[in-house]
Motif scaffolding. Structure first.
Motif, short mmCIF file in Angstrom:
data_model
loop_
_atom_site.label_atom_id
_atom_site.label_comp_id
_atom_site.label_asym_id
_atom_site.label_seq_id
_atom_site.Cartn_x
_atom_site.Cartn_y
_atom_site.Cartn_z
N PRO A 290 42.49 26.00 43.77
CA PRO A 290 41.85 27.16 43.10
C PRO A 290 41.82 28.40 44.00
N VAL A 291 42.99 28.83 44.45
CA VAL A 291 43.08 29.91 45.44
C VAL A 291 42.52 31.23 44.89
N VAL A 292 42.90 31.56 43.65
CA VAL A 292 42.47 32.83 43.07
C VAL A 292 40.95 32.83 42.86
N LYS A 293 40.44 31.72 42.31
CA LYS A 293 39.00 31.61 42.05
C LYS A 293 38.21 31.74 43.37
N ASP A 294 38.66 31.04 44.39
CA ASP A 294 37.96 31.08 45.68
C ASP A 294 38.02 32.49 46.29
N ALA A 295 39.17 33.12 46.17
CA ALA A 295 39.32 34.47 46.75
C ALA A 295 38.39 35.46 46.02
N LEU A 296 38.30 35.30 44.71
CA LEU A 296 37.41 36.19 43.94
C LEU A 296 35.95 35.99 44.32
N LYS A 300 33.61 38.94 45.75
CA LYS A 300 32.39 39.38 45.05
C LYS A 300 31.18 39.42 45.99
N GLU A 301 31.14 38.48 46.93
CA GLU A 301 30.06 38.46 47.93
C GLU A 301 30.04 39.73 48.75
N LEU A 302 31.23 40.26 49.03
CA LEU A 302 31.37 41.34 50.02
C LEU A 302 31.50 42.74 49.43
N LEU A 303 31.92 42.83 48.15
CA LEU A 303 32.28 44.14 47.59
C LEU A 303 31.16 45.17 47.69
N ASP A 337 51.98 36.56 40.50
CA ASP A 337 51.04 36.16 39.45
C ASP A 337 49.63 36.03 40.01
N ALA A 338 49.52 35.47 41.21
CA ALA A 338 48.19 35.30 41.81
C ALA A 338 47.55 36.66 42.09
N LEU A 339 48.34 37.59 42.65
CA LEU A 339 47.78 38.90 42.98
C LEU A 339 47.44 39.67 41.70
N GLN A 344 43.00 41.61 38.05
CA GLN A 344 42.17 41.53 36.84
C GLN A 344 40.74 41.12 37.20
N GLY A 345 40.62 40.09 38.04
CA GLY A 345 39.30 39.59 38.43
C GLY A 345 38.50 40.64 39.18
N LEU A 346 39.17 41.37 40.06
CA LEU A 346 38.47 42.40 40.84
C LEU A 346 37.98 43.53 39.94
#
Ligand code: ADP
Length: 419
Positions: A290-296, A300-303, A337-339, A344-346
């Protein structure tokens, strides 16, 4: 619309639009032929993906763009290609230029990829990249468009049935009237396309003035500056001061990097010295982690505290190792695709200022965000402006950087300039 432009790739379109804004024109870039109205601007740049596709398909999409531009009032047409004249053995510069000439019922155009600010100069028909001939530059090894001949008259002549000639530097240096005279003489000799020498921005302005009434101009982004400066000098631009003005955008900031170029590797390393950054691993993506989920979740913690960078950027050795395991195309697509999902998530998480590094990566991000149009704002570094994405769900400021563009502090410089 003073200028209607057809660009053969995405970041090349942004480069031209940025030049036009620098010269005082208000410009938008559309992704493909627009399917709706565009704002009141001086120049519309339609970004195609026609540089390396089959030449018949390149002609078809370029003519579709031309029809839209003419139907929407473009006074002059500009066919934009790369400043290194990137073309395959079939073209597509010659075939597309010829098709546009027929459609516009014109018997003469120029070909001038010069971009002196970025070291692309033309002398006696030979294109230089910095201090070396095109054929001695890195372009000789390009995977898709290797350029092995620096003589543009010869290169273009091989791509077209029209007779190709040259406007030499000694003529260009004597100014617009001399250039016009030389063009008239070339026409007498049945020349229909002429490579034009240029080594400075002053030459571009002279060429811009000499070509102001030409129905079709074919060039890199440099001549765009000349045409815009000429239009400004003649009082044809009513909004020069606010040409690059963008409305203020509120929200969080982030950087996504999928480019593995030398410049981007240095930019990522520079950012990491003083800002948070997270690397995504293509092999973990391929394993279905779950690379994308974990990165998001990390972002979100830091934004709230400031901008973050998420990157796939790697050294050539690391890229080769990944490509050997996954295949070149599959690896590229997986990371793109991941980026794109991360973009979208960001945005869903509140990011409204986004810097993206990588030409293909930018294309994937823009598509994922549903962006149809970019209003072009102020230049950050040569060839890379801030833009405002229109047509998607939100108003987002985007800085889309192709691999080798930008100084080492590009990411912080970009975000600092609209903070
Ligand atoms: P540039 O403008 O520098 O050419 P692009 O985004 O056009 O950058 O191309 C870079 C390509 O490399 C993209 O397809 C991207 O998905 C891919 N890529 C990025 N990081 C990696 C990596 N670590 N391993 C393999 N491929 C990668």
């Amino acid at each position: 619309m003073i200028l209607g432009c057809i660009a053969d790739d995405f970041t090349g379109a942004t480069d031209l639009a940025s030049m036009l804004v620098k010269g005082g024109m208000r410009a938008v870039q559309t992704i493909g032929v627009p399917d709706g109205p565009v704002p009141d601007v001086d120049a519309v740049v339609i970004a195609l993906k026609s540089r390396t596709i089959d030449s018949r398909e390149a002609i078809r999409s370029s003519l579709a763009a031309l029809r839209w531009l003419k139907a929407n009032g473009a006074q002059q047409i500009y066919f934009k290609y790369c400043s290194t004249f990137d073309s395959t053995a079939d073209g597509n510069i010659g075939p597309v230029a010829e098709a546009l000439m027929i459609a516009l019922n014109t018997d003469f155009t120029i070909a001038c990829p010069a971009f002196p600010e970025n070291g692309r100069t033309i002398f006696r028909g030979y294109l230089y990249v910095g201090d070396v001939l095109l054929s001695e530059s890195g372009m000789k090894d390009h995977p898709l468009t290797p350029m092995t001949d620096a003589n543009l008259v010869r290169v273009l002549q091989a791509q077209t049935t029209r007779r190709v000639g040259l406007v030499r530097y000694d003529t260009v240096a004597r100014g617009p009237a001399a250039i016009r005279e030389r063009i008239a003489a070339l026409k007498e000799e049945h020349v229909e396309m002429a490579v034009v020498d240029a080594v400075s921005d002053a030459d571009l302005v002279a060429i811009g003035e000499a070509c102001e009434d030409m129905p079709l101009v074919t060039a890199g982004s440099g001549v765009g500056l000349g045409l815009a400066r000429n239009a400004a000098a003649k009082g044809r631009l009513a909004h020069i001061k606010e040409a690059g003005a963008l409305p203020r955008v509120e929200g969080a900031s982030a950087v996504l990097s999928g480019s593995c170029s030398v410049a981007t590797n240095a930019q990522v390393a520079e950012w990491m010295k003083s800002h948070p950054a997270l690397r995504i691993d293509p092999l973990a993506l391929a394993d279905g982690m779950p690379v994308v989920k974990d990165a998001l979740a990390w972002a979100k913690e830091l934004l709230g505290n400031g901008p973050v960078l998420i990157y796939a950027t790697s050294t050539p050795e690391e890229v080769r190792a990944v490509q050997a395991k996954l295949g070149v195309e599959a690896a590229g697509k997986l990371v793109e695709d991941a980026l794109a999902s991360l973009a979208q998530g960001l945005v869903e998480a509140g990011v409204r200022k986004l810097v993206v590094a990588g030409g293909e990566t930018s294309g994937a991000v823009v598509q994922a965000l549903g962006v149809r149009m970019l209003r072009i704002g102020p230049q950050i570094d040569p060839g890379v402006p801030w833009t405002l994405a229109e047509g998607g769900q939100y108003s987002i400021a985007l800085a889309l950087k192709s691999g080798n563009f930008g100084g080492v502090d590009f990411f912080a410089k970009a975000l600092g300039s609209i903070a």
